[in-house]
Design an enzyme around this catalytic site. Structure first.
Site, PDB file in Angstrom:
ATOM      1  N   GLU A 239      -0.439   1.057  -5.302  1.00 52.90           N
ATOM      2  CA  GLU A 239      -0.577   1.545  -3.925  1.00 52.90           C
ATOM      3  C   GLU A 239       0.127   0.543  -3.030  1.00 52.90           C
ATOM      4  O   GLU A 239      -0.375  -0.552  -2.806  1.00 52.90           O
ATOM      5  CB  GLU A 239      -2.066   1.640  -3.537  1.00 52.90           C
ATOM      6  N   CYS A 273      -1.371   0.175   5.927  1.00 56.09           N
ATOM      7  CA  CYS A 273      -0.366   0.776   5.039  1.00 56.09           C
ATOM      8  C   CYS A 273       0.034   2.153   5.548  1.00 56.09           C
ATOM      9  O   CYS A 273       1.184   2.546   5.416  1.00 56.09           O
ATOM     10  CB  CYS A 273      -0.879   0.849   3.612  1.00 56.09           C
TER      11      CYS A 273
END
Ligand code: NDP
Length: 495
Positions: A239, A273
């Site tokens: 991720e 993110c």
């Protein structure tokens, strides 16, 4: 890692706002990491043996233990990351939601189920079940030190694995607190352990023989993690970073879009993110949208106090990256609508809104990870989609449009792991939805049913219920068996 880091046996986590020491933690070396993984192995066998119901009960008890410590957790997140207390609480609440979902849904998603067989295998009973991998190594970032690891740890534990967790060097205290709370409800065996330290500790975890690494962090580190895992063929779910785009269509609620874009870009000082870093607004609404974004940004307060909307840049090295992106955008003809180069005053960066930034500027191509929002004007939605998809990242995205069907079509065309329509980041808060990216944003999924399966191995079983007259998988097969098989295939599939 510097030479002093290499030799240290303990290290301090520091407040990025004041530089004060928040806590001291051991630097776990290769040997310590291997020992943790060895302890985890029998603990994982014991945990898997508890069965679905008991694991669910323990995980829900962990969730309650975390909720009982919510203030303490929020305060520690605030101290180690510098983010405002309310934002720290918000990410903790979201983390708790994920623990809850993973605990309650693991059995439903992963338990054994019958599957249909084909005509040629009509005599077989077939089933698939999802078994734990064993020991999962979780490597976490500092920007959401509760929410992000919970999205991996909670699902890995619910799937029946033991977990060894390496938190970021900036947030070791938060990692240690989560693990202490778990030990309160699972005191028998070290099913969840923490190994603190620097990048070398994470590298040691990759080499320690775990059954999977769940990595969350930058794309550059993900590449190192993959290389480290290659020797042992340790699988990885990665991720990584993003460069999320938000599209504003002509029929959008401009006020709502501006408010969401500003929050999505500036929350946590842009250190998200799935933060909004690029906006493509169609020409009909561009001016109005830009004006509202600018007005909202001018009202934001930045600092360490209780009244601040966001705090300092947590990682000192990121300040230069942010400053470099602003400078590159302006040098290539971009225009600063709010702030500019002078907004960078370490450890803080005031909101920056840029427009007319060329698509090949680093402010458009690389993850800025700071409170910098680029709003570019586009002719129409097609151009917006094309530019949004022009990125090497593909994590999240957002669309604002008043037309339900059209917004869904745009969402489907965006080459990202997730898209929210008429809001930002919402997909990360729905525990049933898988979360993850494409391209430089990584691969694999956490959250939801896919997230549970990510930490399991599919186990297929066939059981022959009776013998059929057609003897194909035997050296006693006759020419007649083959003739019948071929006739069957032609009848079923050849027409
Ligand atoms: P980093 O890549 O710097 O670090 C991530 C983790 O990896 C840290 O625990 C770090 O330890 C560790 N690490 C460093 N070197 C190695 C190595 N060689 N082997 C194994 N582990 C190592 O990321 P940040 O912590 O700075 O986090 C920010 C990044 O994370 C941003 O790019 C952001 O977009 C991304 N992110 C992605 C999310 C997602 O779900 N897609 C969610 C949240 C963040 P140490 O800190 O001790 O160096």
């Amino acid at each position: 890692m510097t030479i002093s880091e290499e030799r240290a046996t303990v290290f301090a986590s520091l407040s990025p706002a004041t530089g004060a020491v928040v806590g001291e933690h051991p630097v776990c070396d290769e040997e310590a990491v291997r020992a943790a993984v060895e302890r985890a192995r029998p603990a994982g066998v014991w945990w898997a043996g508890l069965g679905w119901r008991e694991r669910e009960r323990r995980l829900l008890a962990w969730k309650s233990a975390v909720v009982r410590r919510l203030e303490e957790l929020g305060e520690l997140v605030r101290a180690e990351t510098g983010k405002p207390f309310d934002e720290a609480m918000l990410e903790s609440i979201l983390g708790v939601e994920h623990l809850n979902w993973a605990a309650r849904n693991a059995r439903r998603v992963l338990r054994a189920r019958r599957v249909r067989t084909g005509l040629a295998t009509v005599n077989q009973a077939a089933s698939v079940e999802y078994q734990p991998l064993g020991v999962v190594g979780v490597i976490g970032p500092w920007n959401y030190p509760v929410f992000t690891p919970c999205g991996s740890i909670g699902y890995a534990l619910a799937a029946g694995n033991a977990v060894v967790f390496k938190p970021s060097e900036y947030t070791p205290g938060v990692g240690a607190l989560l693990v202490r709370a778990f030990a309160e409800v699972v005191p028998e065996h070290p099913v969840l352990q923490v190994v603190t330290g620097f990048g070398a500790t994470g590298a040691a975890l990759c080499r320690a023989g775990v059954d999977k690494i769940a990595f969350t962090g930058s794309t550059a580190t993900a590449k190192r993690v993959l290389a480290q895992c290659a020797d042992t063929l340790t699988p990885v779910v990665a991720e990584c970073g993003g460069k999320d785009a938000l599209i504003v269509a002509a029929d959008a609620d401009v006020r709502a879009a501006a408010s969401a874009a500003v929050w999505g870009a500036m929350v946590n000082g842009g250190q998200s993110c799935v933060g909004v870093e690029r906006v493509y607004a169609v020409r009909e609404v561009y001016q109005e949208f830009l004006g509202q974004v600018a007005e909202l940004c001018r009202g934001l307060r930045v600092g360490d106090g209780a009244e601040a909307h966001y705090g300092p840049i947590t990682m000192p090295g990121q300040i230069d990256v942010i400053a470099g992106h602003i400078e590159d955008a302006l040098r290539r003809g971009g225009r600063a609508v709010v702030g500019g180069a002078e907004s960078v005053r370490a450890p803080y960066v005031d909101p920056v809104v840029l427009t007319g930034v060329p698509e090949d500027s680093t402010a458009m191509t690389e993850e800025t990870f700071g409170p910098v929002l680029v709003v570019n004007e586009v002719r129409d939605v097609d151009e917006a989609v094309r530019r949004a998809n022009g990125s090497r990242y593909g994590l999240g995205s957002a669309v604002f449009s008043g037309d339900r069907a059209a917004s869904m079509r745009i969402a489907r065309r965006l080459r990202t792991g997730a898209t929210s329509v008429n809001s930002v980041v919402s997909f990360a808060a729905v525990p049933a939805l898988p979360f993850g990216g494409t391209a430089d944003s990584g691969f694999g999924r956490v959250h939801g049913a896919d997230g549970l399966r990510e930490f399991s191995r599919a186990k297929s079983i066939t059981r022959q219920r009776f013998a059929i007259p057609l003897n194909l998988t035997s050296f006693q097969r006759t020419p007649r068996d083959m003739r019948v098989a071929l006739r069957m295939v032609r009848f079923l599939h050849g027409r």
